[in-house]
Motif scaffolding. Structure first.
Motif, PDB file in Angstrom:
ATOM      1  N   VAL A   1       0.863  -1.174   0.000  1.00 58.81           N
ATOM      2  CA  VAL A   1       0.000   0.000   0.000  1.00 58.81           C
ATOM      3  C   VAL A   1       0.903   1.228   0.000  1.00 58.81           C
ATOM      4  N   VAL A   2       0.912   1.951  -1.131  1.00 58.19           N
ATOM      5  CA  VAL A   2       1.751   3.140  -1.277  1.00 58.19           C
ATOM      6  C   VAL A   2       0.926   4.359  -0.888  1.00 58.19           C
ATOM      7  N   VAL A   3       1.273   4.953   0.231  1.00 69.42           N
ATOM      8  CA  VAL A   3       0.528   6.091   0.758  1.00 69.42           C
ATOM      9  C   VAL A   3       1.228   7.380   0.347  1.00 69.42           C
TER      10      VAL A   3
ATOM     11  N   ALA B   1       7.587   1.462  12.858  1.00 70.85           N
ATOM     12  CA  ALA B   1       8.621   0.945  11.954  1.00 70.85           C
ATOM     13  C   ALA B   1       8.783   1.950  10.827  1.00 70.85           C
ATOM     14  N   VAL B   2       9.934   1.936  10.183  1.00 67.00           N
ATOM     15  CA  VAL B   2      10.182   2.832   9.055  1.00 67.00           C
ATOM     16  C   VAL B   2       9.837   2.094   7.768  1.00 67.00           C
ATOM     17  N   PRO B   3       8.856   2.570   7.030  1.00 66.87           N
ATOM     18  CA  PRO B   3       8.440   1.887   5.802  1.00 66.87           C
ATOM     19  C   PRO B   3       9.361   2.198   4.626  1.00 66.87           C
ATOM     20  N   GLU B   4       9.052   1.574   3.493  1.00 62.09           N
ATOM     21  CA  GLU B   4       9.699   1.980   2.245  1.00 62.09           C
ATOM     22  C   GLU B   4       9.403   3.452   2.001  1.00 62.09           C
ATOM     23  N   LEU B   5      10.382   4.168   1.474  1.00 58.71           N
ATOM     24  CA  LEU B   5      10.195   5.579   1.165  1.00 58.71           C
ATOM     25  C   LEU B   5      10.442   5.818  -0.311  1.00 58.71           C
ATOM     26  N   GLY B   6       9.595   6.651  -0.914  1.00 57.97           N
ATOM     27  CA  GLY B   6       9.746   6.925  -2.339  1.00 57.97           C
ATOM     28  C   GLY B   6       9.288   8.319  -2.701  1.00 57.97           C
ATOM     29  N   ALA B   7       9.436   8.649  -3.963  1.00 61.37           N
ATOM     30  CA  ALA B   7       9.046   9.971  -4.451  1.00 61.37           C
ATOM     31  C   ALA B   7       8.241   9.824  -5.730  1.00 61.37           C
TER      32      ALA B   7
ATOM     33  N   GLY C   1       1.657  -4.320   8.477  1.00 59.78           N
ATOM     34  CA  GLY C   1       2.374  -3.084   8.196  1.00 59.78           C
ATOM     35  C   GLY C   1       3.597  -3.213   7.322  1.00 59.78           C
ATOM     36  N   GLU C   2       4.087  -4.435   7.128  1.00 60.55           N
ATOM     37  CA  GLU C   2       5.271  -4.591   6.264  1.00 60.55           C
ATOM     38  C   GLU C   2       4.996  -4.133   4.838  1.00 60.55           C
ATOM     39  N   GLY C   3       3.724  -4.081   4.475  1.00 58.45           N
ATOM     40  CA  GLY C   3       3.391  -3.707   3.100  1.00 58.45           C
ATOM     41  C   GLY C   3       3.284  -2.219   2.849  1.00 58.45           C
ATOM     42  N   ILE C   4       3.455  -1.385   3.866  1.00 56.00           N
ATOM     43  CA  ILE C   4       3.258   0.043   3.650  1.00 56.00           C
ATOM     44  C   ILE C   4       4.484   0.690   3.022  1.00 56.00           C
ATOM     45  N   ALA C   5       4.229   1.637   2.143  1.00 58.40           N
ATOM     46  CA  ALA C   5       5.278   2.470   1.542  1.00 58.40           C
ATOM     47  C   ALA C   5       4.777   3.906   1.580  1.00 58.40           C
ATOM     48  N   VAL C   6       5.668   4.841   1.783  1.00 53.66           N
ATOM     49  CA  VAL C   6       5.307   6.247   1.896  1.00 53.66           C
ATOM     50  C   VAL C   6       5.934   7.007   0.746  1.00 53.66           C
ATOM     51  N   MET C   7       5.123   7.819   0.064  1.00 57.65           N
ATOM     52  CA  MET C   7       5.569   8.503  -1.147  1.00 57.65           C
ATOM     53  C   MET C   7       5.395  10.014  -0.999  1.00 57.65           C
ATOM     54  N   PHE C   8       6.443  10.767  -1.347  1.00 54.55           N
ATOM     55  CA  PHE C   8       6.432  12.219  -1.242  1.00 54.55           C
ATOM     56  C   PHE C   8       6.069  12.825  -2.611  1.00 54.55           C
TER      57      PHE C   8
ATOM     58  N   THR D   1       2.395  14.943  11.884  1.00 55.53           N
ATOM     59  CA  THR D   1       1.270  14.156  12.402  1.00 55.53           C
ATOM     60  C   THR D   1       0.973  12.987  11.469  1.00 55.53           C
ATOM     61  N   GLN D   2       1.002  13.256  10.165  1.00 49.85           N
ATOM     62  CA  GLN D   2       0.749  12.187   9.197  1.00 49.85           C
ATOM     63  C   GLN D   2       1.850  11.131   9.254  1.00 49.85           C
ATOM     64  N   LEU D   3       3.092  11.559   9.365  1.00 51.59           N
ATOM     65  CA  LEU D   3       4.197  10.602   9.451  1.00 51.59           C
ATOM     66  C   LEU D   3       4.075   9.731  10.701  1.00 51.59           C
ATOM     67  N   ARG D   4       3.654  10.311  11.810  1.00 54.27           N
ATOM     68  CA  ARG D   4       3.456   9.517  13.031  1.00 54.27           C
ATOM     69  C   ARG D   4       2.434   8.403  12.765  1.00 54.27           C
ATOM     70  N   ALA D   5       1.336   8.742  12.117  1.00 52.50           N
ATOM     71  CA  ALA D   5       0.312   7.743  11.818  1.00 52.50           C
ATOM     72  C   ALA D   5       0.864   6.656  10.897  1.00 52.50           C
ATOM     73  N   LEU D   6       1.647   7.065   9.911  1.00 49.68           N
ATOM     74  CA  LEU D   6       2.164   6.101   8.934  1.00 49.68           C
ATOM     75  C   LEU D   6       3.222   5.193   9.537  1.00 49.68           C
ATOM     76  N   LEU D   7       4.095   5.729  10.361  1.00 47.75           N
ATOM     77  CA  LEU D   7       5.121   4.895  11.002  1.00 47.75           C
ATOM     78  C   LEU D   7       4.496   3.941  12.015  1.00 47.75           C
ATOM     79  N   ARG D   8       3.446   4.390  12.686  1.00 41.82           N
ATOM     80  CA  ARG D   8       2.720   3.479  13.574  1.00 41.82           C
ATOM     81  C   ARG D   8       2.031   2.384  12.759  1.00 41.82           C
ATOM     82  N   ALA D   9       1.470   2.753  11.613  1.00 43.20           N
ATOM     83  CA  ALA D   9       0.817   1.761  10.764  1.00 43.20           C
ATOM     84  C   ALA D   9       1.808   0.716  10.259  1.00 43.20           C
ATOM     85  N   ALA D  10       3.058   1.128  10.089  1.00 40.98           N
ATOM     86  CA  ALA D  10       4.091   0.195   9.624  1.00 40.98           C
ATOM     87  C   ALA D  10       4.362  -0.910  10.640  1.00 40.98           C
TER      88      ALA D  10
END
Length: 566
Positions: free
Chosen positions: A322-324, A418-424, A380-387, A366-375
């Motif tokens: 899930v790429v957020v 946890a720190v998810p995958e990070l992308g742009a 949660g291993e499936g989460i990725a965060v995209m800027f 605040t959004q990053l806190r929610a996403l790192l908690r979701a990881a």
């Protein structure tokens, strides 16, 4: 049994009973009075009141569409409001009224001229005429005091809607659980009504032509939105084919004919779209638009609300990714309570990651806190965060630093994370030219073709005057995609694409040939793209991509891909 052909718009099939939608029947204008008998002041007031009422109706339609099909698709109604307030149109209508023309005739005359101008143009420009019709019809219904609502929201189950054309407002009213299909005399695949029909997963064939008019109400029809066919009085074999198509979701992951795996994900812009994406066989979510959490409210969503929304998506795809996308507002996406800057050219201003790192750093954290908690969630291993809207290395480094800082804060508070995958997202020419350096720092890149086309071609995608430039098959855009994928080759970063281009099966071979690892799209097109991938040979796809990259015009690219010209 006979078959009519058109352009497949939604790659699904359905069988049902024909019902003609003829809104023009309620919009018959009265005879024109003698100009000397017209009360000019009264008519000007009627026109202004009609504009106010139409504006309110358009905003209500936007809100309903956003809830049903997502914010991206609902943005068409913002363009409708711009038409309503277009100075040239308004001034011409007022001038006609002042010369003794009743308001409804002045509206009809001026919009007819504008529609004719649009239809004389090519491609998407011609299709925008439907948006003008939508605005015109709203005004005329108000001025003629006819029922503003159409009959499209309450049709019997199994109805196939036939029409000269459908406006975006018409289409947004349709119930996808009741409507078996759509077929229109005119229209194109990229018209706003067609895009909304795809978002609603309604089988649709557009541009069938005059032969469609021969079909009478009550006729049994099969609408094949994959092959662009309308079958009259389908036999048992044709019906079985439609039933098979309706169940054609491909739940397993797919590879090309020679074994190269390609991830096929869905774009999601609301919680209501998560389950349909899973049902259509998406491998995961390639673009989770978090903006819907911020709309239609007076304050930003809390950390807990964002956590719940993201973990719901993760639970729907326990074995997928899930790429957020972090909050992407500004430009054409306004949130009133955020007090976003009023800029002369907002598409080139403070939006996306620029706002997150500056004016709205608190929302970002605040959004990053929610996403790192979701990881740290069960799935949660499936989460990725995209800027979004990255254009500088400094932005990426600042965003990554923000992630690290939030992680440290959560650790200090004893909160699981946890720190998810990070992308742009690669949406700017700057990101294309920096793709190799971005790939060194990030886990993935995702090409946003809508904005990338806009910025590469210097053509505002909301400006009808330059619509012909906004084509992802322009050689410059194709080369930008190739450059991005090539820059990441040999690194650990994967490259995906989200946007309308990724969901067109006619372009799948090109995108595979250009080296994309993942394609994300409207959920309804996932099965067709998966089936297409299975047929592709990687070497042949690369040869096709090389042929396209050698082209100098978009017409040459379309010819190389075997597509009809525009």
């Amino acid at each position: 049994m006979r078959t009519l052909t058109g352009v497949g718009s939604t790659p699904l099939s359905g069988v049902g009973t024909a019902h003609w939608h003829r809104p023009e029947a309620s919009l018959t204008l009265p005879d024109r009075p003698d100009p000397s008998a017209v009360d000019v002041d009264a008519e000007l007031a009627r026109f202004e009141n009609a504009r106010d009422a139409a504006r309110e109706a358009i905003r209500s339609a936007r809100d309903r569409a956003a809830e049903r099909v997502g914010e991206e698709e609902a943005a068409v109604f913002e363009a409708h409001e711009q038409f309503l307030d277009d100075p040239e149109l308004v001034e011409d209508i007022e001038a006609a009224i002042e010369s003794g023309t009743p308001a409804e005739h002045a509206v009809s005359d001026r919009f007819a001229a504008a529609i004719e101008q649009f239809e004389a143009l090519d491609g998407k420009m011609a299709e925008r005429a439907d948006d003008l019709r939508d605005v015109r019809d709203r005004l005329l219904r108000i001025l003629l005091n006819t029922d503003a609502a159409t009959d499209l929201g309450d049709l019997p189950a199994g109805t196939v809607v036939l029409a000269e054309r459908l406006t975006p407002s018409d289409t947004a009213e349709l119930d996808p659980d009741g409507v078996a299909g759509i077929a229109t005399v005119a229209g194109g695949r990229t018209a706003h009504a067609a895009i909304i029909a795809r978002s609603l997963s309604i089988p649709a064939v557009v541009g069938v032509g005059e032969s469609l008019r021969e079909i009478e109400d009550g006729t049994e029809l099969l609408v094949d939105g994959t092959d662009g066919r309308v079958v009259v009085d389908p036999d048992a074999a044709a019906r079985e084919g439609a039933d098979a198509d309706a169940a054609a979701a491909v739940p397993e992951r797919v590879s090309t004919a020679d074994g190269r795996p390609i991830e096929v994900a869905a774009n999601v812009g609301s919680e209501a779209e998560i389950a349909p994406a899973a049902e259509r066989g998406a491998d995961g979510i390639g673009l989770f638009r978090t903006e819907f959490l911020f709309y239609d409210r007076e304050t930003p969503p809390t950390e807990a609300e964002q956590y719940e929304a993201v973990t719901a998506a993760l639970s729907a795809f326990p074995d997928g990714r899930v790429v957020v996308r972090t909050l992407d507002v500004g430009g054409d996406k306004q949130v009133p309570y955020l007090d976003l800057p009023d800029e002369s050219n907002p598409f080139l201003g403070r939006r996306g990651i620029r706002l997150s790192l500056d004016e709205h750093r608190d929302l970002f954290e605040t959004q990053l806190r929610a996403l790192l908690r979701a990881a740290a969630h069960e799935h949660g291993e499936g989460i990725a965060v995209m800027f979004p809207l990255v254009s500088r290395i400094e932005e990426v480094e600042a965003a990554v630093s923000a992630v690290e800082s939030v992680a440290a804060d959560l650790a200090a508070e004893g909160i699981d994370h946890a720190v998810p995958e990070l992308g742009a997202m690669v949406e700017t020419p700057a990101a294309v030219f920096l793709a190799d350096r971005l790939a060194e720092r990030l886990d993935f890149l995702s090409i946003g073709t809508n904005d990338l086309t806009q910025y590469v071609m210097a053509a505002d995608r909301e400006n009808d005057g330059v619509a012909a430039y906004h084509d992802p098959l322009h050689p410059a855009v194709v080369r930008a995609i190739d450059r991005t994928a090539s820059a990441a080759a040999g690194t650990d970063a994967w490259v995906g694409m989200c946007g309308e281009m990724a969901g067109d099966p006619a372009l799948t071979e090109l995108l595979v040939g250009l080296g994309l690892d993942e394609l994300s799209m409207s959920a309804v097109t996932v099965p067709a793209v998966k089936q297409r991938i299975r047929e592709i040979d990687s070497d042949a796809a690369r040869a096709l991509a090389d042929e396209a990259l050698a082209c100098e015009t978009r017409a040459e690219v379309r010819d190389a891909l075997g597509l009809d010209g525009e």
